[in-house]
Design a protein around this motif. Sequence first.
Motif, short mmCIF file in Angstrom:
data_model
loop_
_atom_site.label_atom_id
_atom_site.label_comp_id
_atom_site.label_asym_id
_atom_site.label_seq_id
_atom_site.Cartn_x
_atom_site.Cartn_y
_atom_site.Cartn_z
N LEU A 20 -6.82 6.52 -4.88
CA LEU A 20 -6.26 7.17 -3.70
C LEU A 20 -6.41 6.33 -2.43
O LEU A 20 -5.72 6.56 -1.45
N THR A 21 -7.32 5.37 -2.46
CA THR A 21 -7.49 4.47 -1.31
C THR A 21 -6.81 3.13 -1.53
O THR A 21 -6.89 2.25 -0.67
N GLY A 22 -6.13 2.97 -2.68
CA GLY A 22 -5.36 1.76 -2.93
C GLY A 22 -6.16 0.59 -3.47
O GLY A 22 -5.63 -0.51 -3.60
N ASP A 69 0.85 -1.20 0.00
CA ASP A 69 0.00 0.00 0.00
C ASP A 69 0.88 1.24 0.00
O ASP A 69 1.94 1.27 0.63
N PHE A 70 0.41 2.26 -0.71
CA PHE A 70 1.16 3.51 -0.80
C PHE A 70 0.43 4.63 -0.06
O PHE A 70 -0.79 4.64 0.02
N PHE A 103 4.74 6.68 -4.78
CA PHE A 103 5.32 5.42 -4.35
C PHE A 103 5.95 5.45 -2.95
O PHE A 103 6.90 4.75 -2.68
N THR A 104 5.38 6.28 -2.08
CA THR A 104 5.83 6.31 -0.69
C THR A 104 5.11 5.18 0.04
O THR A 104 3.87 5.18 0.09
N PRO A 105 5.85 4.21 0.58
CA PRO A 105 5.17 3.09 1.26
C PRO A 105 4.39 3.54 2.49
O PRO A 105 4.80 4.46 3.21
N MET A 106 3.25 2.93 2.70
CA MET A 106 2.43 3.17 3.88
C MET A 106 3.15 2.53 5.07
O MET A 106 3.63 1.42 4.97
N VAL A 107 3.24 3.27 6.17
CA VAL A 107 3.90 2.69 7.36
C VAL A 107 2.90 2.42 8.47
O VAL A 107 1.83 2.95 8.50
#
Length: 71
Positions: A37-39, A2-3, A67-71
């Motif tokens: 936007l919600t993946g 997920d981004f 492409f910023t990974p969801m943390v």
Amino acid sequence: MDFDYSKLRGRIKEIYGTQDNFADALNMGRVSLSQRLTGKLEFTQDEIMKSCELLKFDPSEIPSYFFTPMV
């Protein structure tokens, strides 16, 4: 994976005011944009490049918007 699209959402709000206005500019339905936007769906390369133009950021910044990974 997920981004995190928070930076993209902020830029959309800054330039277009609402996601609906941005979806119109992108020639995309508002539901389709929301799903991206919600993946639930992925952005295509064409959509990413057009977003880059519409939101006035350099292609070198694409990773930080898309492409910023969801943390």
